[in-house]
Write an enzyme that holds these catalytic residues in place. Structure first.
Site, PDB file in Angstrom:
ATOM      1  N   SER A 133       0.912  -1.360  -0.153  1.00 14.57           N
ATOM      2  CA  SER A 133       0.040  -0.071  -0.089  1.00 14.57           C
ATOM      3  C   SER A 133       0.849   1.332   0.146  1.00 14.57           C
ATOM      4  CB  SER A 133      -0.933   0.010   1.171  1.00 14.57           C
ATOM      5  OG  SER A 133      -1.726   1.142   1.172  1.00 14.57           O
ATOM      6  N   LYS A 187      -4.344  -6.857   3.461  1.00 11.25           N
ATOM      7  CA  LYS A 187      -4.374  -5.804   2.502  1.00 11.25           C
ATOM      8  C   LYS A 187      -5.772  -5.517   1.916  1.00 11.25           C
ATOM      9  CE  LYS A 187      -2.795  -2.640  -0.593  1.00 11.25           C
ATOM     10  NZ  LYS A 187      -3.709  -2.663  -1.333  1.00 11.25           N
ATOM     11  N   HIS A 190      -7.465  -3.705   4.801  1.00  9.17           N
ATOM     12  CA  HIS A 190      -6.833  -2.364   4.603  1.00  9.17           C
ATOM     13  C   HIS A 190      -7.595  -1.711   3.880  1.00  9.17           C
ATOM     14  CE1 HIS A 190      -4.444   0.605   2.769  1.00  9.17           C
ATOM     15  NE2 HIS A 190      -3.928   0.807   3.868  1.00  9.17           N
ATOM     16  N   ASN A 191      -7.931  -2.165   2.555  1.00 10.27           N
ATOM     17  CA  ASN A 191      -8.432  -1.348   1.584  1.00 10.27           C
ATOM     18  C   ASN A 191     -10.127  -1.153   1.756  1.00 10.27           C
ATOM     19  OD1 ASN A 191      -6.040  -1.455   0.130  1.00 10.27           O
ATOM     20  ND2 ASN A 191      -6.927  -2.169  -1.644  1.00 10.27           N
ATOM     21  N   GLU A 194     -10.114   1.819   4.019  1.00  8.62           N
ATOM     22  CA  GLU A 194      -9.904   2.810   3.352  1.00  8.62           C
ATOM     23  C   GLU A 194     -11.140   3.292   2.555  1.00  8.62           C
ATOM     24  OE1 GLU A 194      -7.814   3.310  -0.946  1.00  8.62           O
ATOM     25  OE2 GLU A 194      -6.483   2.531   0.663  1.00  8.62           O
TER      26      GLU A 194
END
Length: 472
Positions: A133, A187, A190-191, A194
């Protein structure tokens, strides 16, 4: 080592924006590399352009690339997810040997990574699925990286990854996440976080602009000031910059000429789908995905705008008070979004036996990545207090922070809705908070309904077992 043998330390397959910048990052930290792309023109442009004069070489083909690497070979892959990754792995399988390390750095779905890790492990390779990222700038100067797969593979990679990662006072923004597809799963979440963060910021903007009447210049000052508070983050920082950007094709600010229709590449959707599979509620992140879907039907919305009625106009009479109220509401809603993401990680860790290092995950997100924020330090501290924390909301720090701000948060949501401003993520966060703190929910009625129309049975408070009633 490479100087003694005449061979390179690493190879990068895929010289697009991310692959090229990650390879330049590696070279800038003292590592030599082979850049390879099946598109010979792309490889040539890179080597004669950004890669010129550096400790980087190209390769004629897959066999030549492998021959130019120090053993055990370390090959990074940065190509589009899906079939391109499979094609690269097929080619690498023919030229690499047991003990070599393959690092897949794209946004691959974690189940694909699980499958690939098993396949490549059976052939003797150490396959690492690694979430990266930070975008183009992060890849070049220091990203946050989430590697998963065999620990032996990570141990081979650690000297490289720790040098190219973003750096903080408490270490490089990379850590071993866990086996199989754990890195790509983290990940993915995480997105998803986000998505929630971006939507909440967009809603705060809408509240300040439409109800608060702030100009772009005032908004820029507000977000710049917020970036000096507990909301300090990359996304808040760039939002302030966006409000100041002039339109190169005319007067005014560029933001006002950008169409209100946002696309997405899929990781947010994957997060929502996986949360349903895991049985974990992530309403803020789901609302953020829904908001993008609604933004995409702009034509329908334009027609509906002239047909559907809403409340009358009007705005706040006290800008300063409204700005502070929205700041508090944004902080509370953001806390719930992160709590949902971490709860999803917790469930996945339990189900897959990953033993995810939650405090370390918060630590490596503190720099380099898109959601990097001061806020993550508080999350890291929460898991230091209790490594088995069920939900961030019950941590003493976050519990106190939300208790102090919740009345303002509620007022903002109510006032925004009375003004007809859509707040899907902010209101979803509030509903999550209220549901999670409720000792009793109306699900008893839902159980009764399901039993009446479908004989699905129900459970009782006063005794164990499942029950069915012949309802009158």
């Amino acid at each position: 080592m490479a100087a003694e043998t005449g061979k390179s330390d690493v190879a990068m397959v895929g010289l697009g924006v991310m692959g090229a910048n990650l390879l330049l990052n590696l070279e800038s930290r003292g590592f030599s590399g082979v850049g390879y792309d099946v598109n010979a023109d792309a490889m040539g442009k890179f080597l004669s352009g950004p890669g010129a004069g550096k400790a980087l070489v190209g390769a004629d083909d897959w066999k030549d690339m492998a021959a130019k690497l120090e053993r055990p070979r370390k090959v990074f892959i940065l190509v589009p997810a899906g079939k391109p990754v499979e094609s690269v792995l097929d080619s690498l399988s023919e030229v690499l040997e047991a003990g070599d390390v393959i690092v897949e750095c794209g946004n691959s779905f974690y189940e694909d990574t699980n499958r690939r890790e098993k396949r490549m492990s059976a052939a003797g390779f150490h396959f690492t699925g690694m979430g990266v990222s930070g975008g183009e700038e992060g890849a070049r100067l220091g990203p946050s990286m989430m590697p998963g797969g065999p620990k032996a593979g990570y141990d081979n990679l650690a000297p490289y990854l720790e040098k190219i990662a973003a750096q903080t006072d408490d270490g490089p923004c990379v850590t071993y996440i866990g086996p199989g597809g754990a890195g790509h799963y983290v990940k993915m979440v995480h997105n998803g976080i986000e998505y929630g963060d971006m939507q909440l910021i967009a809603e705060a903007y809408d509240l300040l602009k439409r109800h608060g009447g702030l100009s772009n210049a005032e908004l820029a000052d507000v977000f710049a000031a917020w970036n000096e508070t507990e909301l300090e983050s990359f996304l808040i920082e760039i939002t302030a910059r966006i409000f100041r950007q002039g339109d190169p094709d005319g007067g005014g600010e560029l933001l006002d000429q950008i169409m209100d229709s946002a696309s997405m590449k899929g990781t947010g959707k994957w997060t929502v789908q996986d949360a349903l599979d895991r049985g974990v509620a992530i309403p803020t992140i789901t609302a953020a995905v829904d908001a993008r879907l609604l933004s995409a039907i702009r034509g329908e919305r334009q027609k509906a705008a002239g047909a559907l009625s809403g409340p009358g106009g009007g705005g706040t009479t006290d800008k300063a008070k409204w700005i502070e109220a929205v700041r508090s509401a944004l902080y509370c809603a953001k806390t719930c979004s992160y709590a949902q993401g971490m709860a999803l990680l917790g469930r996945a860790s339990e189900e897959f036996g990953w033993n995810l290092p939650f405090g370390e995950i918060a630590r490596i997100w503190k720099a380099g990545c898109i959601i990097r924020a001061k806020f993550l330090g508080s999350i890291q501290e929460a898991y230091a207090r209790d490594a088995s924390l069920a939900n961030l909301l019950v941590d003493p720090f976050f519990n106190g922070a939300l208790a102090e701000r919740q009345e303002t948060w509620r007022q903002v949501v109510v006032e925004g809705q009375l003004a007809g401003i859509p707040l899907p993520a902010m209101s979803a966060s509030l509903a999550y908070y209220d549901a999670y703190r409720s000792g009793h929910l109306p699900a008893n009625l839902v159980q009764a309904q399901r039993d009446l129309f479908g004989a699905h049975t129900y459970q009782r408070l006063d005794k164990e077992g499942s029950f069915h009633t012949q309802w009158d």
